[in-house]
Design an enzyme around this catalytic site. Structure first.
Site, PDB file in Angstrom:
ATOM      1  N   ASP A  84      -3.062  -6.215  -0.432  1.00 24.83           N
ATOM      2  CA  ASP A  84      -2.515  -5.970  -1.760  1.00 24.83           C
ATOM      3  C   ASP A  84      -1.109  -6.554  -1.868  1.00 24.83           C
ATOM      4  OD1 ASP A  84      -2.326  -4.965  -4.338  1.00 24.83           O
ATOM      5  OD2 ASP A  84      -1.666  -2.979  -3.688  1.00 24.83           O
ATOM      6  N   HIS A  85      -0.870  -7.360  -2.881  1.00 26.51           N
ATOM      7  CA  HIS A  85       0.453  -7.978  -3.117  1.00 26.51           C
ATOM      8  C   HIS A  85       0.990  -8.662  -1.865  1.00 26.51           C
ATOM      9  CE1 HIS A  85       1.176  -6.878  -7.269  1.00 26.51           C
ATOM     10  NE2 HIS A  85       0.642  -5.708  -6.999  1.00 26.51           N
ATOM     11  N   ASP A 105       0.504 -12.865  -3.859  1.00 21.47           N
ATOM     12  CA  ASP A 105       1.305 -12.613  -5.053  1.00 21.47           C
ATOM     13  C   ASP A 105       2.401 -13.664  -5.130  1.00 21.47           C
ATOM     14  OD1 ASP A 105       2.874 -11.765  -7.104  1.00 21.47           O
ATOM     15  OD2 ASP A 105       3.200  -9.734  -6.344  1.00 21.47           O
ATOM     16  N   GLU A 135      -1.805 -13.989  -8.567  1.00 19.48           N
ATOM     17  CA  GLU A 135      -1.114 -13.254  -9.632  1.00 19.48           C
ATOM     18  C   GLU A 135      -0.247 -14.171 -10.473  1.00 19.48           C
ATOM     19  OE1 GLU A 135       2.228  -9.750 -10.186  1.00 19.48           O
ATOM     20  OE2 GLU A 135       0.683  -9.453  -8.679  1.00 19.48           O
ATOM     21  N   GLY A 178       3.422   2.772  -9.895  1.00 18.41           N
ATOM     22  CA  GLY A 178       4.041   4.088  -9.918  1.00 18.41           C
ATOM     23  C   GLY A 178       3.724   4.854 -11.192  1.00 18.41           C
ATOM     24  N   ASN A 229      -6.641  -1.322  -9.678  1.00 17.25           N
ATOM     25  CA  ASN A 229      -5.946  -0.836  -8.485  1.00 17.25           C
ATOM     26  C   ASN A 229      -5.376   0.564  -8.708  1.00 17.25           C
ATOM     27  OD1 ASN A 229      -6.353  -3.577  -7.896  1.00 17.25           O
ATOM     28  ND2 ASN A 229      -4.473  -3.699  -6.711  1.00 17.25           N
ATOM     29  N   ASN A 231      -3.263   3.634  -6.481  1.00 16.98           N
ATOM     30  CA  ASN A 231      -2.567   4.056  -5.256  1.00 16.98           C
ATOM     31  C   ASN A 231      -1.790   5.345  -5.509  1.00 16.98           C
ATOM     32  OD1 ASN A 231      -1.377   4.191  -2.728  1.00 16.98           O
ATOM     33  ND2 ASN A 231       0.125   2.596  -3.131  1.00 16.98           N
ATOM     34  N   THR A 232      -0.895   5.312  -6.503  1.00 14.81           N
ATOM     35  CA  THR A 232      -0.009   6.446  -6.754  1.00 14.81           C
ATOM     36  C   THR A 232      -0.769   7.747  -6.987  1.00 14.81           C
ATOM     37  OG1 THR A 232       1.665   4.968  -7.693  1.00 14.81           O
ATOM     38  CG2 THR A 232       1.837   7.305  -8.242  1.00 14.81           C
TER      39      THR A 232
END
Length: 287
Positions: A84-85, A105, A135, A178, A229, A231-232
């Protein structure tokens, strides 16, 4: 079943649903994601950032953990292990470590340098049977200490990157990493529609999936988003469940301090959250 992400996302694009990309941070995260995908009979992408991989002592350790856990749990649904990224160097390291998919990215570079580096990594990834995400347009917010101001991607630049042969493309449309602030303006669907028109059948990626209202998620999928995606949200539900366990004094009862018991509520909360996202994204029973 360890695969790259190309075919699952082509199917998602054609079927008008999205495959969830869920970041892992440790063993509990990985197990919960895999069990949820198997429970829902959904393809899944297990993602890892460079910071999380470093925390887990390296890309090769992460690859071995996910691959062996996939076997040990008897997972039957398609599972992709994705960077990721990723940086240019990180993407190359994941190729060597045995990932099945990478993201480069290059949004921080000029479009010319993004094209140059992406082109090289597309050739490398495809030579190893791996899928690759690129990206255009910075994703807002902070991830692993990298702060993005948020930038709407230029559809023409998206086409330039798409034409390099990438398997899926992340394009900034007002999404952020976030928690979303109260004054967030929402996703720019006009920009997403223009990008989709320029890139055709290429699956598009929506980063920052935590906190986006359900109706926006569904509209984004209808406009070509095939990978979302998250995550947070998993971090938040893990923290909440663990806090409740400790505040209830469960860690002081018997051997409640045993990490296998201490971390169990959080792991269960992640599994539940992943199942809910899979349902929302429409990938249940698509394995």
């Amino acid at each position: 079943m360890f695969v790259n992400a190309s075919e699952m996302l082509k199917a998602a694009k054609a079927g008008h649903y999205a495959v969830g990309h869920f970041n892992t941070n440790n063993l509990e995260w990985t197990k919960s994601i895999l069990l949820a995908a198997e429970e829902m009979k959904s393809p899944v992408i297990v993602g890892v950032s460079e910071g999380a991989a470093k925390y887990m002592t390296g890309f090769s350790v992460v690859a071995a953990m996910v691959r062996e856990m996939d076997k040990a749990l008897g997972i039957t649904v398609p599972v992709a292990l994705h960077l990721d990224h990723g940086s240019y160097e990180g993407a190359k390291a994941c190729v060597a470590a045995g990932f099945t998919s990478i993201m480069f990215d290059g949004s921080k570079y000029t479009i010319e340098e993004n094209i140059e580096k992406t082109k090289e990594l597309v050739a490398l990834a495809h030579s190893k049977g791996m899928s690759i995400e690129a990206e255009v347009g910075a994703i807002g917010g902070e991830e692993d200490g990298v702060i993005g101001a948020g930038e709407i991607a230029d559809p023409a630049e998206c086409k330039l990157i798409a034409d390099l042969g990438v398997d899926f493309l992340a394009a900034g449309i007002g999404n952020i990493h976030g928690k979303y602030p109260a004054n967030w303006k929402g996703l720019d669907f006009e920009a997403l529609d223009r990008i989709q028109q320029m890139t055709g059948d290429l699956p598009l990626v929506l980063h920052g999936g935590t906190g986006i209202p359900e109706e926006m998620i569904k509209k984004a999928i209808s406009l070509g988003v095939s990978k979302i995606n998250v995550n947070t949200e998993c971090q938040l539900v893990f923290a909440e469940a663990t806090r409740k366990y400790i505040e209830a004094g469960k860690d002081l009862e018997g051997k409640g301090f045993d990490p296998r018991k201490l971390l169990a509520p959080g792991a269960a909360a992640i599994q539940k959250a992943v199942c809910e996202k899979i349902e929302l994204f429409g990938s249940a029973n698509k394995a």
